[in-house]
Motif scaffolding. Structure first.
Motif, PDB file in Angstrom:
ATOM      1  N   GLY A 131       0.767  -0.619   0.047  1.00  0.00           N
ATOM      2  CA  GLY A 131      -0.170  -0.209   0.311  1.00  0.00           C
ATOM      3  C   GLY A 131       0.751   1.307   0.109  1.00  0.00           C
ATOM      4  O   GLY A 131       1.539   1.402   0.799  1.00  0.00           O
ATOM      5  N   ALA A 132       0.524   2.258  -1.519  1.00  0.00           N
ATOM      6  CA  ALA A 132       1.590   3.451  -0.717  1.00  0.00           C
ATOM      7  C   ALA A 132       0.265   4.015  -0.491  1.00  0.00           C
ATOM      8  O   ALA A 132       0.544   5.596  -1.535  1.00  0.00           O
ATOM      9  CB  ALA A 132       2.062   3.437  -2.345  1.00  0.00           C
ATOM     10  N   GLY A 133       0.003   4.619  -0.137  1.00  0.00           N
ATOM     11  CA  GLY A 133      -0.566   5.570   0.431  1.00  0.00           C
ATOM     12  C   GLY A 133       0.059   6.647   1.585  1.00  0.00           C
ATOM     13  O   GLY A 133       1.023   5.882   1.754  1.00  0.00           O
ATOM     14  N   PHE A 134      -0.337   7.223   2.552  1.00  0.00           N
ATOM     15  CA  PHE A 134      -0.203   8.118   3.107  1.00  0.00           C
ATOM     16  C   PHE A 134       0.871   7.482   4.351  1.00  0.00           C
ATOM     17  O   PHE A 134       2.531   7.466   4.562  1.00  0.00           O
ATOM     18  CB  PHE A 134      -1.102   9.170   3.823  1.00  0.00           C
ATOM     19  N   VAL A 135       0.345   6.373   4.605  1.00  0.00           N
ATOM     20  CA  VAL A 135       0.922   5.062   6.136  1.00  0.00           C
ATOM     21  C   VAL A 135       2.021   5.036   5.702  1.00  0.00           C
ATOM     22  O   VAL A 135       2.995   4.804   6.197  1.00  0.00           O
ATOM     23  CB  VAL A 135      -0.042   5.057   7.040  1.00  0.00           C
ATOM     24  N   GLY A 136       1.496   3.954   4.540  1.00  0.00           N
ATOM     25  CA  GLY A 136       2.969   3.098   3.784  1.00  0.00           C
ATOM     26  C   GLY A 136       3.637   3.959   3.656  1.00  0.00           C
ATOM     27  O   GLY A 136       4.689   3.381   3.637  1.00  0.00           O
ATOM     28  N   LEU A 137       3.350   5.079   2.913  1.00  0.00           N
ATOM     29  CA  LEU A 137       5.089   6.222   2.714  1.00  0.00           C
ATOM     30  C   LEU A 137       5.411   5.876   3.250  1.00  0.00           C
ATOM     31  O   LEU A 137       7.058   6.236   3.785  1.00  0.00           O
ATOM     32  CB  LEU A 137       4.733   6.917   1.536  1.00  0.00           C
ATOM     33  N   GLU A 138       5.310   7.025   4.933  1.00  0.00           N
ATOM     34  CA  GLU A 138       5.869   7.264   5.676  1.00  0.00           C
ATOM     35  C   GLU A 138       6.611   6.088   6.493  1.00  0.00           C
ATOM     36  O   GLU A 138       7.475   6.620   6.687  1.00  0.00           O
ATOM     37  CB  GLU A 138       4.892   7.785   6.617  1.00  0.00           C
ATOM     38  N   ILE A 139       5.835   5.002   6.722  1.00  0.00           N
ATOM     39  CA  ILE A 139       7.099   3.981   7.200  1.00  0.00           C
ATOM     40  C   ILE A 139       8.069   3.476   6.293  1.00  0.00           C
ATOM     41  O   ILE A 139       8.873   3.070   6.741  1.00  0.00           O
ATOM     42  CB  ILE A 139       5.759   2.563   8.315  1.00  0.00           C
TER      43      ILE A 139
END
Lengths: 443, 150
Positions: A149-157
């Protein structure tokens, strides 16, 4: 009056704070199922990995918050039943609490897709403090990490773990990263920056199988690529924690259904935060929001309505995000994609793209309904306010893309005709500011 | 409750307030040294242009400030005594998520590199001075501090 708040994150805590400011006498009790002594900010968890902040900085309220505001706080108390008839709730530890008014701010949980072997070791979600601890504990054995998942959370982690030197790959089923918040061009800026720093992207892919006996060893993507992976972090979106509301026969659809006063189908039960769904003025459909700011403001509005002040919550925008990855700063708000099903003649897109700079503004019927700003993000606040206002900006259209299109355009006598103070962000309509405007512009 | 008031008619756009703001919030306290250290000048008061009229934009230290609601780390706080909204004076720490920038309708919050970390900066009413630097620097008495009682 006994006021019970379920959930101790953004919405629950801001509601409690506002309630106490408005009413000194009511009993306020906050329950959370999480095991934490103080409320912490979920949005900060990813920053913990890269040591951007220390562990004691994730608490977003001061240490003496509960004493200062005279609140009763129970952690480790999962509410399992709401008895609407007799007005009490029951927790897992058999605690019974009566309420006069109940606020549901239970937030959301990670969505876990159905994949074979999803229950193997070293597969995590990333939503709570517990998840952070689990991942941190197992990082020593990990080398190749796959984020789904390249959503907001995925990218942040992914960004945080990449900073620590891990080999991070991101698998996303859409053709671009940040599919909800960005358009193709905007997401490309972010993707390129992250790729330059070593994160690998697998777009248009999903994970169809997970290999491994006890621990995860590989994942297989839909084009049969086999990725080595010692750890899988699932960040494929969140779903509202609405079961408890559903079991109590409150109306739910995507999330908990509330009206403009954040009241559910039961007059004594209110909702705020990620759990509720509301009508989004930009997409013209009901949606849940995952935004911290929305949750806090909804908590404040719910507090007013619980005490009977009848404060209408309107002009809701579900999607709003801002990020900084290495040298790229990006913000977006509202509707940034124009779908084929939309009536094309109403829409207009203004955009400007340079090497390191991108700006896109989406208009519908001469009103701003969404924007993307990359690298020069200072105008974001004004544009957000104009979305909330739903102001006709046809007059300013050719100026919109200018760098000096700022709030100064609206310190003008002409602004008066819009009756701006009727429906604007709260901080635009306070007396002091009105005085100041009178003072400044001679109106 | 103190506020910065702007007398627009008197402003002719000399931007001395911006300069004073930059100097006041720099370590060097001197513009030449500041530039020698090759930093990008970051001001917290903005003299903008509208139809060739200079318009100074200042933080309003709003009553229910949206930047405070939006702050994910809780570092943006309103001082209970002075009503000044600041993000650098609390036990929490700014992590540079820019949610305050996304929500401030007056666009008076900016980003600055502090100790190798990007953080949000905004008007702090010159914490170390009695009268804000911009007020002192203005040659035309455009900006003034006025006490509002609710």
């Amino acid at each position: 009056m006994n006021i019970l708040i379920i959930g101790a994150s953004a919405a629950g805590i801001s509601a409690a704070e506002t309630l106490r400011k408005l009413d000194k006498n009511c009993n306020i009790t906050i329950l959370t199922k999480e095991n934490c002594n103080r409320p912490y900010s979920k949005s900060l968890l990813a920053y913990l990995f890269s040591n951007r902040i220390d562990l004691n900085k994730i608490y977003f309220k001061p240490k003496n918050f509960f004493e200062k505001y005279n609140l009763t706080y129970f952690n480790n108390e999962e509410v399992i039943e709401i008895d609407r008839k007799n007005k009490f709730i029951k927790t897992k530890n058999n605690k019974k609490l009566n309420y006069d008014k109940l606020l549901l701010a239970t937030g959301s949980k990670s969505f876990i897709p159905e994949i074979n072997n999803i229950s193997l070791n070293n597969i995590f979600t990333f939503n709570e403090y517990q998840n952070y601890q689990d991942i941190k504990k197992n990082l020593n054995n990990a080398k190749n990490i796959v984020v789904l998942g390249a959503g907001f959370v995925g990218l942040e982690i992914a960004y945080a773990l990449n900073n620590l030197g891990f080999d991070v790959s991101i698998v996303e089923k859409c053709s671009q990263i940040l599919p909800n918040q960005m358009d193709n061009t905007g997401s490309y800026f972010i993707q390129k920056e992250l790729e330059n720093k070593g994160i690998k992207f697998f777009l248009n892919q999903s994970i169809i199988e997970i290999e491994g006996s006890k621990n995860i060893s590989n994942v297989i993507l839909s084009d049969k690529t086999r990725l080595k992976s010692n750890m899988l972090i699932i960040c494929s979106g969140v779903i509202p924690n609405k079961e408890i509301a559903k079991n109590a026969d409150l109306e739910t659809k995507k999330g908990l259904v509330v009206d403009e006063y954040l009241t559910t189908s039961d007059n004594n039960i209110y909702g705020a935060g990620d759990i509720i769904e509301l009508y989004d003025i930009t997409t013209k459909s009901s949606n849940c929001s995952g935004s911290w700011a929305n949750a806090v403001i909804q908590g404040q509005y719910a507090a007013y309505n619980i005490l009977g002040y009848k404060k209408r919550y309107k002009n809701f925008i579900a999607v709003q995000n801002s990020i900084q990855f290495y040298n790229v700063a990006a913000t977006s708000n509202g509707k940034v994609h124009i779908d084929l099903s939309d009536d094309q003649s109403n829409y207009e897109v203004l955009s400007i793209k340079e090497k390191n700079y991108y700006k896109k503004i989406v208009l519908r019927d001469n009103k701003i309904i969404g924007f993307i700003l990359i690298n020069k993000i200072n105008q974001a606040g004004l544009l957000s306010a104009l979305i909330k206002l739903q102001l006709d900006i046809s007059e300013y259209k050719e100026k919109l893309l200018y760098d000096d299109f700022t709030y100064s355009y609206f310190i003008d006598e002409k602004f008066e005709q819009y009756n701006a103070y009727a429906e604007i962000p709260d901080c635009w309509k306070y007396n002091e500011w009105y005085l100041e405007r009178k003072f400044c512009a001679g109106i | 409750m103190k506020k910065l008031f702007i007398n627009l008619e008197r402003c002719f756009g000399c931007k001395r307030c911006e300069l004073a703001c930059i100097i006041e919030h720099s370590e060097e306290k001197n513009y030449a040294y500041y530039l020698l250290n090759q930093k990008e000048p970051k001001t917290r008061i903005f003299v903008e242009n509208y139809l060739n009229r200079p318009i100074p934009l200042v933080c309003h230290h709003c009553k229910d400030a949206l930047c405070i609601s939006a702050c994910i780390s809780g570092c943006m706080q309103k001082d209970e005594k002075t009503d000044i909204v600041r993000n650098d004076n609390s036990e929490q720490k700014c992590v540079g998520c820019w949610m305050c920038i996304l929500n401030c309708p007056f666009n008076v919050i900016d980003r600055e590199m502090k100790n190798d970390e990007l953080q949000a900066i905004k008007c702090d009413f010159c914490a170390n001075r009695e009268i804000p630097a911009c007020v002192e620097a203005c040659p035309n008495e455009v900006i003034s501090v006025i006490d509002i009682n609710e």
